[in-house]
Every structure is written in structure tokens, then in C-alpha cells.
Design an enzyme around this catalytic site. Structure first.
Site, PDB file in Angstrom:
ATOM      1  N   HIS A 247       5.205  -6.917  31.845  1.00  0.00           N
ATOM      2  CA  HIS A 247       4.422  -7.270  30.655  1.00  0.00           C
ATOM      3  C   HIS A 247       4.173  -8.774  30.598  1.00  0.00           C
ATOM      4  O   HIS A 247       3.043  -9.222  30.360  1.00  0.00           O
ATOM      5  CB  HIS A 247       5.162  -6.814  29.397  1.00  0.00           C
ATOM      6  CG  HIS A 247       4.407  -7.055  28.129  1.00  0.00           C
ATOM      7  ND1 HIS A 247       3.786  -6.051  27.423  1.00  0.00           N
ATOM      8  CD2 HIS A 247       4.152  -8.201  27.429  1.00  0.00           C
ATOM      9  CE1 HIS A 247       3.185  -6.563  26.359  1.00  0.00           C
ATOM     10  NE2 HIS A 247       3.408  -7.861  26.333  1.00  0.00           N
ATOM     11  N   GLU A 251       0.380 -10.559  31.482  1.00  0.00           N
ATOM     12  CA  GLU A 251      -0.280 -11.388  30.472  1.00  0.00           C
ATOM     13  C   GLU A 251      -0.595 -12.776  31.030  1.00  0.00           C
ATOM     14  O   GLU A 251      -1.692 -13.310  30.823  1.00  0.00           O
ATOM     15  CB  GLU A 251       0.604 -11.506  29.233  1.00  0.00           C
ATOM     16  CG  GLU A 251       0.006 -12.325  28.108  1.00  0.00           C
ATOM     17  CD  GLU A 251      -1.283 -11.732  27.566  1.00  0.00           C
ATOM     18  OE1 GLU A 251      -2.160 -12.513  27.142  1.00  0.00           O
ATOM     19  OE2 GLU A 251      -1.424 -10.493  27.576  1.00  0.00           O
ATOM     20  N   LYS A 254      -3.477 -12.576  33.548  1.00  0.00           N
ATOM     21  CA  LYS A 254      -4.773 -12.423  32.872  1.00  0.00           C
ATOM     22  C   LYS A 254      -5.286 -13.772  32.386  1.00  0.00           C
ATOM     23  O   LYS A 254      -6.460 -14.116  32.590  1.00  0.00           O
ATOM     24  CB  LYS A 254      -4.647 -11.452  31.695  1.00  0.00           C
ATOM     25  CG  LYS A 254      -4.541  -9.992  32.065  1.00  0.00           C
ATOM     26  CD  LYS A 254      -4.754  -9.089  30.861  1.00  0.00           C
ATOM     27  CE  LYS A 254      -3.733  -9.342  29.776  1.00  0.00           C
ATOM     28  NZ  LYS A 254      -3.980  -8.484  28.585  1.00  0.00           N
ATOM     29  N   ASN A 255      -4.399 -14.535  31.747  1.00  0.00           N
ATOM     30  CA  ASN A 255      -4.802 -15.848  31.230  1.00  0.00           C
ATOM     31  C   ASN A 255      -5.186 -16.794  32.361  1.00  0.00           C
ATOM     32  O   ASN A 255      -6.180 -17.529  32.274  1.00  0.00           O
ATOM     33  CB  ASN A 255      -3.670 -16.452  30.400  1.00  0.00           C
ATOM     34  CG  ASN A 255      -3.424 -15.697  29.107  1.00  0.00           C
ATOM     35  OD1 ASN A 255      -4.289 -14.982  28.622  1.00  0.00           O
ATOM     36  ND2 ASN A 255      -2.231 -15.845  28.553  1.00  0.00           N
TER      37      ASN A 255
END
Length: 407
Positions: A247, A251, A254-255
Site C-alpha cells: 500500500h 502510493e 503513483k506520485n
């Protein structure tokens, strides 16, 4: 018969405040990763787990439910927050049904496991529903610094509590449901006793790359390096919950990908995202470095705020970018890191790129749950009134120093 069932339900709901008041007087009992492993080992006892959870889960639920009631009335009155409250009340009442049940009764144990699955499913949408409640509050009342501060404090504790409750439920249901996950036969519940950090990094990268390629038609490459200071010849493994680590990494990827692609849209090639995994005596650290242009220093803390997002909230069916959302990705990823005494920090250089570092405990004995407790200190935090700052605030207009000239 229907009216009789409704009468019983209303009677149960009326008893909820009594249970909340009682169990909120107890502090949660944090478990270490090693205790989770011991709890779920080959000689695991379902009766012991049942006896522990029917006491511990109400304590964790009641502690955070007391804090929900300390939120500003304007937040509590939103339909979404009221819905979340109703879920917590019902889940507490579900567990109360087993308070006096006999742990020697196999049917009771089976019913308890089924009840936990029901509770877990009921709470699946807690994060987006609470996020919607915050949006409803902002849209209606705008920004209020004092309320924002209390909401930030509460949501950190609320979501951390949720992570811990799901951890307990997942461990019990996965271990005692009578089956083994064929994909992960050596897992103890949701814990991998020999988790390969680089494998989780690659899995998270592959999924983020899939999204990035689909939306941007391009994505940066990945470079991984490991430094094992405890045993240079061995790859880095640890005792951890792979889904939690995934997780966080997903994240961050993605950023990093979004920033890299958007800041190099006129370039023929994209700079790679670099991962450094380092294992020391106390810490296991994972650094993700991108060349995505960075973020100004004054905006870093905003990235961890639930009241701020760098992208518009996606609406169903609008085809918005899959690499953005409510803006909760980073704050909740940091909570996953903090849950077992770690952290997630950002170090950015505007005009160049960003380093994101995940800090985890290297030893399972040091990886102990970080849990919120409702007490006077927590209560006082919600009563704090924001006072004037004790530092000068720079003027937005340059001061005319000519008025101070000596004639």
C-alpha cells in the site's frame, strides 16, 4: 414478528452508550509483530483468540468512538459521518453478543468468526465515506483553522485505529477459517515471516506502471539497489505485512510516476525511479528517488493533510486520472508505516525531484502496534483554541523604508 425484531434492535441500540462508556475506560493492548506470529503459530488456539478479541475489539472501538463525539458539531452532522458512526455502533453491538458466550462451544467460535467477517465487510468503505464527510463539511462551511486542526488530529487516530482493528480481525479470520491461502502457504494470517522487500517493491511498481502506461502512454523505469549491513551476502527479508508495505509503495510509485511524466512531457526519455533498500541493526529503510520536479518546502506538510489534495476529487465516470484521488494516499500510507513504530517522510528539492523514505523496524520484537487511547490528554486536544502565533508574520507588501529616513 417484524415489529418485534425492530423493537429488539432499538433496545440494543439504546444500550450502546453504556457499552461505549464502559469499554472506553480501558486502554488498548498493543501487540508486537512477534506476538502476532506466536498467536498464529502451529499451536494457535482459537479459544484464546476468541477470548482476547471479544474484550480487545470493544476497547479499541469504544476508545475511538468517544473521540468521534468530540468532533465539531458541523462535522458530526454530515450524513457521511453519521453513517460511519452507525457502522461502529452496530459492530460494537455485534461483538457484545459474544461477551457471555462459552468459548468451549464450537458453534460459538464459528459464529464469532462469521461476525468478524461481517464487521470487516461493513467497514470496507469507512475511508472514502469519512472522506466524503470531510468534503461535505468543507463545501458547506469552508475552511476553519481550529476545526481543520482537530479533524487532522482525529483522522490520524481514527484511521490508525481502523488499521489495527482490521489487523486483529484479519489475523483471526485468516488463521481460523480452516483453509490455507495457496498463493501464500507460509503466511501466518496476513503476516509474511520472510517477506522479500524487493519483491513487494517490484509488485507495487508493476501495478503503478500499468496505470501510468494506460493513462500517459509512458512510464519511468525502475532501478533497485539493496544494502544489507547485517549480512552483505544475503537479500533483505523481514517479518511484515506485505499488503501494508505494498500500500505504501504503490502510493509513492503513483506520485513519483505522475510527477516524472508530467514534468518531462516534452522529453524523449524519462529519468528512472530509483529504490534503495537498506537494512541496519534497528531500521529497515526504503528510499524512493524521482526526478519529478519536486515540491516547495512550504507545501510538504500539506501533502499529509486530509484537508488538501493536489488533484481534483475524481467523480465516477468522468475518466479522471487514476493516479490521483481524495488526497488521502500519503496520509494513510504514513499511518501504515507508523502502525508498527515506523514512519514515512518526504525530502524534496523544488526544480529537481523528491526522495520518499519509509522507515520500518528491523526486528519483530520492536515492531509494536501504535494505538490511540482516549484519555484526558486526547480530550484536551479537542478543546484547544488556536491562539495568535508567537512569531512575526512577514508582510505581503514590501515595507516602505523611506518613512524612517532622518531628515
Amino acid at each position: 414478528m417484524r415489529w418485534f425484531r425492530a423493537l429488539l434492535k432499538n433496545a440494543s441500540l439504546a444500550g450502546a452508550p453504556k457499552y461505549i462508556e464502559h469499554f472506553s475506560k480501558f486502554s488498548p493492548s498493543p501487540l508486537s509483530m512477534k506476538q502476532f506470529l506466536d498467536f498464529g503459530s502451529s499451536n494457535a488456539c482459537e479459544k484464546t483468540s476468541f477470548t482476547f478479541l471479544r474484550q480487545e475489539l470493544p476497547v479499541r472501538l469504544a476508545n475511538i468512538m468517544k473521540e468521534i463525539n468530540l468532533l465539531p458539531d458541523r462535522v458530526l452532522s454530515t450524513p457521511s459521518v453519521q453513517l460511519v458512526q452507525s457502522w461502529y455502533v452496530q459492530s460494537l453491538l455485534d461483538i457484545m453478543e459474544f461477551l457471555d458466550k462459552d468459548p468451549e462451544d464450537h458453534r460459538t467460535l464459528s459464529q464469532f468468526t462469521d461476525a468478524l467477517v461481517t464487521i470487516r465487510n461493513r467497514h470496507n468503505d469507512v475511508v472514502p465515506t469519512m472522506a466524503q464527510g470531510v468534503l461535505e463539511y468543507k463545501d458547506t462551511y469552508g475552511d476553519d483553522p481550529v476545526s481543520n486542526q482537530n479533524i487532522q488530529y482525529f483522522l490520524d487516530r481514527f484511521y490508525l485505529s481502523r488499521i489495527s482493528i482490521r489487523m486483529l480481525i484479519n489475523q483471526h479470520t485468516l488463521i481460523f477459517d480452516g483453509s490455507t491461502n495457496p498463493a501464500h502457504p507460509k503466511h501466518i494470517g496476513s503476516i509474511d515471516p520472510n517477506c522479500s522487500v524487493s519483491d513487494v517493491v517490484k509488485d507495487a511498481y508493476d501495478m503503478a506502471k500499468l496505470l501510468c502506461d494506460k493513462y500517459y502512454m509512458a512510464s519511468p523505469d525502475l532501478e533497485i539497489q539493496e544494502v544489507n549491513a547485517t549480512n552483505a551476502t544475503q537479500p533483505i527479508h523481514m517479518v511484515y505485512v506485505p499488503s501494508h508495505l505494498y500500500h505504501m509503495l504503490f502510493e509513492l510509485f503513483k506520485n513519483a510516476m505522475r510527477a516524472t511524466v508530467e514534468s518531462h512531457e516534452s522529453s524523449l526519455t524519462l529519468p528512472p525511479i530509483k529504490i534503495m533498500v537498506a537494512l541496519g541493526e534497528e531500521d529497515l529503510s526504503i528510499k524512493m528517488s524521482d526526478r519529478g520536479g519536486g515540491v516547495p518546502l512550504r507545501k510538504i506538510e500539506r501533502l499529509f493533510s486530509y484537508m488538501y489534495s493536489t488533484a481534483p476529487t475524481p467523480q465516477p465516470g468522468t475518466g479522471g486520472t487514476p493516479l490521483a484521488g481524495f488526497g488521502y494516499g500519503l496520509p494513510i500510507s504514513r499511518l501504515y508505516a507508523k502502525y508498527f513504530q515506523g514512519d514515512l517522510q518526504l525530502f524534496s528539492m523544488e526544480g529537481f525531484g523528491t526522495d520518499a523514505v519509509i522507515y520500518l523496524k528491523a526486528l519483530s520484537t520492536d515492531s509494536v502496534e501504535r494505538l490511540p487511547v482516549y484519555n484526558k490528554s486526547a480530550w484536551r486536544h479537542y478543546q484547544t483554541i488556536q491562539e495568535a502565533g508567537d512569531w512575526c508574520v512577514p508582510s505581503t507588501e514590501p515595507k516602505n523604508t523611506s518613512t524612517y529616513r532622518v531628515s
